[in-house]
Design a protein around this motif. Structure first.
Motif, mmCIF file in Angstrom:
data_model
loop_
_atom_site.group_PDB
_atom_site.id
_atom_site.type_symbol
_atom_site.label_atom_id
_atom_site.label_comp_id
_atom_site.label_asym_id
_atom_site.label_seq_id
_atom_site.Cartn_x
_atom_site.Cartn_y
_atom_site.Cartn_z
ATOM 1 N N ASN A 1 39.800 -18.979 24.277
ATOM 2 C CA ASN A 1 40.557 -17.787 23.865
ATOM 3 C C ASN A 1 41.214 -17.974 22.506
ATOM 4 O OD1 ASN A 1 39.909 -16.200 26.070
ATOM 5 N ND2 ASN A 1 41.706 -16.811 27.240
ATOM 6 N N VAL A 2 41.649 -19.189 22.207
ATOM 7 C CA VAL A 2 42.252 -19.473 20.901
ATOM 8 C C VAL A 2 41.275 -19.151 19.777
ATOM 9 C CG1 VAL A 2 43.035 -21.360 19.392
ATOM 10 C CG2 VAL A 2 43.883 -21.210 21.741
ATOM 11 N N LEU B 1 34.323 -25.688 17.103
ATOM 12 C CA LEU B 1 35.198 -24.539 16.867
ATOM 13 C C LEU B 1 36.549 -24.983 16.311
ATOM 14 C CD1 LEU B 1 34.445 -22.460 20.090
ATOM 15 C CD2 LEU B 1 33.753 -21.896 17.741
ATOM 16 N N ARG B 2 37.074 -26.071 16.852
ATOM 17 C CA ARG B 2 38.364 -26.587 16.387
ATOM 18 C C ARG B 2 38.283 -26.992 14.923
ATOM 19 N NH1 ARG B 2 40.020 -31.507 15.572
ATOM 20 N NH2 ARG B 2 38.416 -32.552 16.807
ATOM 21 N N LYS B 3 37.219 -27.707 14.568
ATOM 22 C CA LYS B 3 37.059 -28.154 13.180
ATOM 23 C C LYS B 3 36.845 -26.975 12.236
ATOM 24 C CE LYS B 3 35.681 -32.893 13.992
ATOM 25 N NZ LYS B 3 34.738 -33.952 13.656
ATOM 26 N N GLN B 4 36.099 -25.969 12.684
ATOM 27 C CA GLN B 4 35.891 -24.778 11.855
ATOM 28 C C GLN B 4 37.205 -24.074 11.547
ATOM 29 O OE1 GLN B 4 33.044 -22.264 13.848
ATOM 30 N NE2 GLN B 4 31.387 -23.748 13.631
ATOM 31 N N LYS B 5 38.119 -24.098 12.501
ATOM 32 C CA LYS B 5 39.431 -23.483 12.322
ATOM 33 C C LYS B 5 40.399 -24.387 11.562
ATOM 34 C CE LYS B 5 39.956 -19.517 14.672
ATOM 35 N NZ LYS B 5 40.583 -18.318 14.219
ATOM 36 N N LYS C 1 41.401 -24.202 31.848
ATOM 37 C CA LYS C 1 41.602 -24.962 30.612
ATOM 38 C C LYS C 1 40.567 -24.560 29.574
ATOM 39 C CE LYS C 1 43.776 -29.046 32.557
ATOM 40 N NZ LYS C 1 43.662 -30.445 32.873
ATOM 41 N N VAL C 2 39.329 -24.507 30.003
ATOM 42 C CA VAL C 2 38.252 -24.116 29.081
ATOM 43 C C VAL C 2 38.501 -22.704 28.566
ATOM 44 C CG1 VAL C 2 35.776 -23.640 28.890
ATOM 45 C CG2 VAL C 2 36.563 -25.640 30.160
ATOM 46 N N GLU C 3 38.866 -21.819 29.469
ATOM 47 C CA GLU C 3 39.125 -20.430 29.093
ATOM 48 C C GLU C 3 40.272 -20.333 28.082
ATOM 49 O OE1 GLU C 3 38.782 -16.492 31.759
ATOM 50 O OE2 GLU C 3 40.378 -17.863 32.354
ATOM 51 N N ALA C 4 41.337 -21.070 28.304
ATOM 52 C CA ALA C 4 42.480 -21.049 27.385
ATOM 53 C C ALA C 4 42.087 -21.537 25.998
ATOM 54 C CB ALA C 4 43.614 -21.901 27.947
#
Length: 82
Positions: free
Chosen positions: A54-55, A11-15, A48-51
């Protein structure tokens, strides 16, 4: 929980975010994000996972685990052609 780290990395890389950028958005250190993504963190809190999720517009959901059948259940289902 290994798959959550892989999911977060994807997800981070996609963003197009770096670990440092994501860490800044969620108020964590870059090393924490790295540890989560690489499944090397000793304890990962659900908050932490939830935060992090959520991004990316995701939420954490619990689903029931599939359980493997017992030997008796397999026998009853004639699994081995008995």
């Amino acid at each position: 929980m290994e798959s959550i780290g892989l999911t977060i990395r994807e997800l981070r890389k996609q963003k197009g975010l770096t670990q440092a950028a994501l860490a800044s958005l969620v108020g964590m250190s870059r090393s924490t994000i790295s540890s989560i993504e690489n499944n090397t963190i000793a304890e990962i809190g659900i908050r932490k996972v939830e935060a992090i999720l959520n991004v990316f517009g995701y939420t954490l959901t619990a689903i029931a685990q599939r359980r493997r059948p017992t030997l008796d259940q397999l026998k009853e289902a004639h699994f081995h052609g008995q």
